[in-house]
Design an enzyme around this catalytic site. Structure first.
Site, short mmCIF file in Angstrom:
data_model
loop_
_atom_site.label_atom_id
_atom_site.label_comp_id
_atom_site.label_asym_id
_atom_site.label_seq_id
_atom_site.Cartn_x
_atom_site.Cartn_y
_atom_site.Cartn_z
N ASP A 24 5.90 -16.13 -7.99
CA ASP A 24 5.75 -15.59 -6.67
C ASP A 24 4.82 -14.36 -6.89
OD1 ASP A 24 5.62 -14.84 -4.04
OD2 ASP A 24 7.83 -14.88 -3.81
N HIS A 139 13.72 -1.93 3.87
CA HIS A 139 13.08 -2.85 4.85
C HIS A 139 14.30 -3.86 5.43
CE1 HIS A 139 9.03 -1.62 3.63
NE2 HIS A 139 9.34 -2.04 2.46
N ASP A 176 8.36 6.43 0.47
CA ASP A 176 7.87 5.24 -0.32
C ASP A 176 6.58 4.91 0.55
OD1 ASP A 176 9.38 2.23 -1.32
OD2 ASP A 176 7.82 2.18 0.18
N ASP A 269 5.85 4.14 -4.88
CA ASP A 269 4.95 3.19 -4.86
C ASP A 269 3.69 4.17 -3.89
OD1 ASP A 269 6.28 3.20 -2.55
OD2 ASP A 269 6.55 0.98 -2.75
N TYR A 309 5.99 0.67 -8.31
CA TYR A 309 5.79 -0.59 -9.35
C TYR A 309 4.82 -0.20 -10.63
CZ TYR A 309 7.90 -2.09 -5.21
OH TYR A 309 9.03 -2.14 -4.03
#
Ligand code: Q9C
Ligand code: ZN
Length: 686
Positions: A24, A139, A176, A269, A309
């Site tokens: 994915d 989130h 973030d 990130d 990431y």
């Protein structure tokens, strides 16, 4: 009373046990190596052994239900025993989420780790800390997983701190690169939790593609004014843009809010090299952001990992955060210090949207920019290209993403070598006149002069032949020189020296700095003092904070005079420090700072400590404070600020007088062409 000390680090291998089991491309960046490489790098810099290890635990169902519904909890629980096929099907019910049989266990540990951190900090067992957790949280929503997030760790922690400890004001800083819409939804109507988030937005073209991520989502009902969104409409935002958002949006509001606890949704990130964020902030930027937050809430800062990431960028940035929490001196921030037009536009918009809710913004012009014509936008862009070089997003032409990632790896490898420096064994040195007072200072080093009397006399007489004859002056110069010498040779980080002749001592010290080879010294003089300095070559930036209007205005851009009269009992100097002094200082990028406290000072002890605390982000935290009055309370307070043994309590906030605000405004308008970090409005770009 004993001040809490120490930094908690919370990490457990078990949180690396969930991962994506199928293909994915949307989710394949959220990998266990994120935690492993961060922890490895912390070990590499010997930071793990300096922290206090706090064990993880599972968050309880009751705790999870502080934010989530029992129905949703049951769904997540049910994934424990699912096969791959079933896991895929549940995952598809949500946006950008995957489940693994260990997800439920890891998510409970992530909640529990966050709550362990909050417990440790609030109970005073530690001063601050960081929790390295997976899965991330910001989130996720009452009834939904979203964007790799399962339980909303930080939102749960805020609810928990309110319930369990009765906290009334909690600040959540979400650095973030994504909007933590989950947190926004939980606290939208809650004035006890101030939520700040910046995020890649690109006029709603970036995930999660929400209208409510824009600057005009200020909160609802009683919570109006307690939701601060800074939408980034371009990629490539970097150190100066992030700092500008802190100086001109978050910090003034946060100082007015007076939080009792700070939770950081600490995603990286937003750092350089990240494939999601496409931003440019280098790891040391996070040291500076952390440092500023540590000046609030008595230093009670809990950082909780969210995204990030690019493994190298992530782990270096995590290290910068932890190193700063441990109170190491800060590395100098790199890059040209000038926010880009698009960033300033966003900043102006948030400030305008929040004008009704915060006294620190009450004199703001109420002009959000959404109605700017394309024409003037283009003109401003053209102007921008001439006035500031700004890193643009790397559009990979003929390169693959992994080429880009490797390039950033190499860049960071050499960058970190350049900015990391050996930390002096002792932070603060002091040379005070009456030795009897030394035990009152929160520091152990009373500096003795290494230079012998004859050497000193030679040095002084070369500077001013008359001075050598004056016993008292000689002692003063000796004090200043002893401390300065230790700072320049990096044996200490900063220091304080009493001098009965502050003006002469400062001139003498500056000369010594340039003989030593320094390029730029920021000299802040508080009070009335005449310094005879040559300011043309830019090696000194002199900022004078005094009560009386300077009669002859110098025409040197390196002499700035700030007329500031602190009103009795008002604690409002921070709007001058954040809105003016820090932006100028960051624009100048000094190698050393000298703060001189002279006679007739117009600032109180609190204001001077605040200044001393906040300036430590510059010049690798190298500050020399020269104090003329032998006023032990002031000396003590400044020594505390320098050594960081405690965060001073700056007291309750009162708005600045109109005169003071206008003084700052005028200076900003006058000087923002030269000192670009002052920019928080685009009007002079048009
Ligand atoms: N096509 C965190 O950083 N990307 N979550 C979705 C849609 C999801 C990020 C792309 C990014 C989630 C914690
Ligand atoms: Zn993110």
């Amino acid at each position: 009373f004993a001040m809490a000390s120490g930094t908690a680090l919370i990490y457990d291998d078990e949180m690396t046990s969930c991962k994506l089991l199928w293909d994915d491309p949307e989710c394949d960046i959220e990998v266990p190596e994120r935690l492993l490489s961060s922890y490895e790098q912390l070990k590499h810099y010997h930071l793990v052994e300096r922290c206090i290890h706090v064990p993880v635990r599972e968050g309880t169902e009751e705790e999870i239900m502080l934010v989530h519904s029992s129905e949703y909890l049951e769904v997540v629980k049910s994934t424990q025993t699912m096969n791959e096929e079933e896991l895929r099907r549940v995952s598809e019910n949500y946006d950008a989420v995957y489940f693994h049989p260990n997800t439920y266990r890891c998510a409970k540990l992530a909640v529990g780790a966050t709550l362990q951190l909050v417990d440790s900090v609030i109970s005073g067992k530690v001063h601050n800390g960081m929790a390295l957790v997976r899965p991330p949280g910001h989130h996720s929503q009452r009834n939904a997983a979203n964007g790799f997030c399962v339980f909303n760790n930080v939102a749960i922690a805020a609810q928990y701190a309110k319930r369990r400890y009765g906290l009334q004001r909690i600040l959540i800083v979400d650095w973030d690169v994504h909007h933590g819409q989950g947190i926004q939804y939980v606290f939208e109507e809650d004035p006890s939790v101030l939520y700040y988030s910046w995020h890649r937005y690109e006029h709603q073209q970036f995930w999660p593609l929400l209208r409510e991520s824009d600057y005009d989502a200020v909160g609802q009902g009683k919570g109006k004014g307690f939701n601060l969104n800074v939408p980034w409409n371009k990629v490539g935002m970097g150190n100066s843009d992030y700092l500008a958002a802190f100086f001109h949006v978050l910090l003034p509001v946060a100082f007015e809010f007076v939080p009792e606890l700070i939770l950081v949704s600490s995603g990286y990130d937003s750092g350089i090299g990240d494939p999601e964020g496409q931003m440019n902030a280098t790891p040391e930027c996070f040291a500076h952001l952390t440092h500023f937050l540590m000046q609030l809430a008595n230093g009670r800062v809990c950082a909780v990992l969210e995204g990030g990431y690019h493994l190298k960028s992530l782990s270096e940035s995590v290290c910068m955060t932890v190193k700063t929490l441990l109170r190491d001196p800060l590395p100098q921030i790199s890059g040209e210090m000038a926010p880009c037009l698009s960033a300033v536009e966003s900043i102006q918009n948030v400030r305008a949207a929040h004008k009704p809710y915060w006294k620190c913004l009450m004199y703001e012009e109420a002009t959000p920019l959404h109605n700017l014509s394309t024409k003037s936008q283009q003109m401003m862009e053209a102007e921008l290209i001439q006035t500031s070089t700004h890193p643009t997003a790397k559009q990979a032409v003929g390169t693959t993403n992994s080429d880009e990632a490797i390039k950033t790896d190499r860049f960071l490898e050499s960058h970190m070598k350049k900015i990391l420096f050996p930390v002096p064994p002792v932070k603060t040195a002091a040379a005070i006149v009456s030795k009897a007072d030394a035990h009152l200072l929160p520091i152990s080093v009373q500096v003795e002069m290494e230079m012998n009397a004859q050497e000193l006399k030679t040095l002084v007489s070369a500077f001013d032949a008359e001075l050598v004859k004056e016993e008292k002056a000689l002692l003063s110069l000796q004090n200043v020189l002893a401390v300065l010498d230790k700072i320049l040779k990096k044996k200490v980080c900063n220091g304080i020296a009493e001098s009965s002749v502050a003006s002469v001592s400062t001139t003498f010290a500056l000369k010594h700095c340039f003989d030593f080879g320094l390029q730029r010294v920021l000299c802040i003089v508080v009070g009335d003092m005449d310094l005879e300095l040559d300011l043309d070559d830019g090696k000194i930036l002199l900022m004078n904070i005094c009560q009386k209007q300077q009669t002859e205005k110098t025409n040197s851009k390196y002499h700035i005079s700030l007329n500031w009269k602190e009103d009795a009992g008002r604690n409002n100097f921070f709007c001058a420090v954040l809105g003016f002094i820090l932006p100028v200082a960051y624009s100048y990028q000094p190698d050393l700072m000298i703060i001189v406290i002279g006679p007739n000072r117009s600032l109180g002890v609190n204001a001077i400590s605040l200044l001393t605390c906040l300036l430590q982000g510059l010049a690798e935290s190298r500050i020399l404070v020269v104090i003329q009055d032998t006023e032990i309370k002031l000396v003590q307070s400044v020594a505390k600020a320098l050594s960081g043994v405690s965060t001073p309590d700056f007291g309750a906030y009162a708005p600045a007088s109109q005169e003071n605000v206008f003084e700052i405004k005028q200076l900003k308008d006058q000087l923002q062409q030269e000192w670009k970090m002052l920019r928080c409005s685009v009007k002079d770009w048009i």
